[in-house]
Every structure is written in C-alpha cells, then in structure tokens.
Design an enzyme around this catalytic site. Structure first.
Site, PDB file in Angstrom:
ATOM      1  N   LYS A  83     -11.012  -1.145   6.790  1.00 27.09           N
ATOM      2  CA  LYS A  83      -9.783  -0.811   7.499  1.00 27.09           C
ATOM      3  C   LYS A  83     -10.209  -0.205   8.841  1.00 27.09           C
ATOM      4  O   LYS A  83     -10.992   0.752   8.852  1.00 27.09           O
ATOM      5  CB  LYS A  83      -8.991   0.204   6.664  1.00 27.09           C
ATOM      6  CG  LYS A  83      -7.844   0.884   7.371  1.00 27.09           C
ATOM      7  CD  LYS A  83      -7.215   1.902   6.425  1.00 27.09           C
ATOM      8  CE  LYS A  83      -6.148   2.712   7.119  1.00 27.09           C
ATOM      9  NZ  LYS A  83      -5.431   3.581   6.175  1.00 27.09           N
ATOM     10  N   ARG A 111       0.490  10.400   0.255  1.00 26.52           N
ATOM     11  CA  ARG A 111       0.857  11.513   1.135  1.00 26.52           C
ATOM     12  C   ARG A 111       2.023  12.332   0.600  1.00 26.52           C
ATOM     13  O   ARG A 111       2.398  13.326   1.210  1.00 26.52           O
ATOM     14  CB  ARG A 111       1.245  10.975   2.519  1.00 26.52           C
ATOM     15  CG  ARG A 111       0.126  10.288   3.242  1.00 26.52           C
ATOM     16  CD  ARG A 111       0.587   9.803   4.592  1.00 26.52           C
ATOM     17  NE  ARG A 111      -0.399   8.915   5.185  1.00 26.52           N
ATOM     18  CZ  ARG A 111      -0.236   8.308   6.344  1.00 26.52           C
ATOM     19  NH1 ARG A 111       0.865   8.494   7.039  1.00 26.52           N
ATOM     20  NH2 ARG A 111      -1.174   7.517   6.810  1.00 26.52           N
ATOM     21  N   GLU A 139       0.850  -1.198   0.000  1.00 28.58           N
ATOM     22  CA  GLU A 139       0.000   0.000   0.000  1.00 28.58           C
ATOM     23  C   GLU A 139       0.880   1.240   0.000  1.00 28.58           C
ATOM     24  O   GLU A 139       1.580   1.515   0.971  1.00 28.58           O
ATOM     25  CB  GLU A 139      -0.905   0.014   1.234  1.00 28.58           C
ATOM     26  CG  GLU A 139      -1.744   1.267   1.353  1.00 28.58           C
ATOM     27  CD  GLU A 139      -2.444   1.416   2.699  1.00 28.58           C
ATOM     28  OE1 GLU A 139      -2.762   2.565   3.053  1.00 28.58           O
ATOM     29  OE2 GLU A 139      -2.658   0.407   3.391  1.00 28.58           O
TER      30      GLU A 139
END
Length: 197
Positions: A121, A38, A34
């Site tokens: 999640k 960002r 993943e």
C-alpha cells in the site's frame, strides 16, 4: 486484468450501517471492502459484512500483532496496514493471510522484500508526493505492485490506475460517512468499478 480497481476504505461508526453499506458497494461492483480498525464498531462490522453475499472483507489500519489477531478472529479475509514493522509482517506471514503493508519510501519496500512481500500500500499517497513519487519509488523495484491510498478520489483514480505497477487504489469517497444512501453509494461504486475497464 483488474477485477476491483477501487477498494473502499470504510470507517464504521454505527454498526447498523455496516450491512447496508456493504450490500450497496457489492451491488455497485466493488466487492473488496477494507474496514479500518479506527472505531469501536470495526470488528463487529467486519463480522456483519462477511455475511453479505459476494463481499470480500478485510481489516485496515492494523498496526500490531494483537490487532492482527483480533482482525483474524473477526473473520478478516485480508489485512491492510498503514506501515510495516517486522513483528506485524512476520505475524501476518505466519497467519497465511493476504497482507498489504503500507510503504512510503525505498527503505520500507526493501524491508518488505526482505520478508518476501511484493505487494504494498503506498500511503499516504498524495501527502507522500503523489503519482510522481510512486513512479520514482517503483522504478528500482520492478517486481513490486502497489495499491495507493490517501487523498485519491474519482477525479484522479484513473491516472493512478494507468500506471502498470498499480493494481488498485484505495478510496473513502465511495463510502461516505453517515447513514448509507443505497442509491448514492451504488452510483459511486459503479463509477469507481468502471475505472478498471
């Protein structure tokens, strides 16, 4: 059976680190990667990591439909979000891509179930109350499965994985920041991969 007990949560600052990091993680037994959106290098990193044999690369920290479209264009094979909004959920479902939206309470889960989602999640896992909180949340939602992330490390991952509704955990400890040291990352990945046995 868990094939990837830990999904590395990866922050790429320098695109030159992307491929060596992916190669080390895959070699260590963690093929599902993943890459968080960002940093400015994230989308390019997804494209580069997709070229690593055996790597299954997705985008994390996807917060809106525009980012979803960018992640898909970069070749993301799955999408992870820190939360769940109706526009993002509908866009991900329409795209037909595996989607793991973040939840932190029962209302989030119910919103996801209304959209036909059952995999979530749990984020931020430790700040949201840790394993006791997830056990309480999961109790009324037996059809749901979870990937807790946020504050989980090697020392606590096994306890999370022992809880049946938990399919995997997300963790940044297997992909330390900075220039990748292949030997160290492969060792961390092997330790993490062994948790699923």
């Amino acid at each position: 059976m868990r094939t990837a007990p830990v999904i590395p949560v990866i922050v790429i600052e320098d695109i030159a680190h992307a491929v060596p990091l992916a190669e080390a993680l895959v070699a260590g037994g963690l093929p599902v990667l993943e890459v968080t959106l960002r940093t400015p290098a994230a989308l390019e990193a997804i494209r580069a990591m997709r070229q690593v044999p055996g790597a299954i690369v997705g985008a994390g920290t996807v917060t809106n439909p525009a980012q979803l479209a960018q992640a898909l264009d970069a070749g993301s094979q799955f999408i992870v979000s820190p939360g769940l909004t109706e526009p993002l959920g509908k866009a991900a479902i329409a795209a037909g891509i595996p989607f793991l939206p973040g939840i932190a309470n029962a209302g989030d889960i119910m919103r996801g179930l209304d959209m036909g989602l059952t995999h979530f999640k749990f984020f931020p896992a430790m700040a949201a109350g840790g394993l006791p909180a997830l056990k309480a949340l999961a109790a009324p939602f037996g059809q749901c499965r979870f990937c807790p992330t946020g504050g989980i490390g090697l020392e606590t991952a096994a306890e999370w994985l022992a809880f049946d509704p938990v399919l995997c955990v997300g963790g940044s400890w297997v992909s330390p920041k900075g220039a990748p040291d292949r030997e160290v990352i492969e060792r961390l990945a092997r330790e993490a991969a062994a948790l699923g046995r």
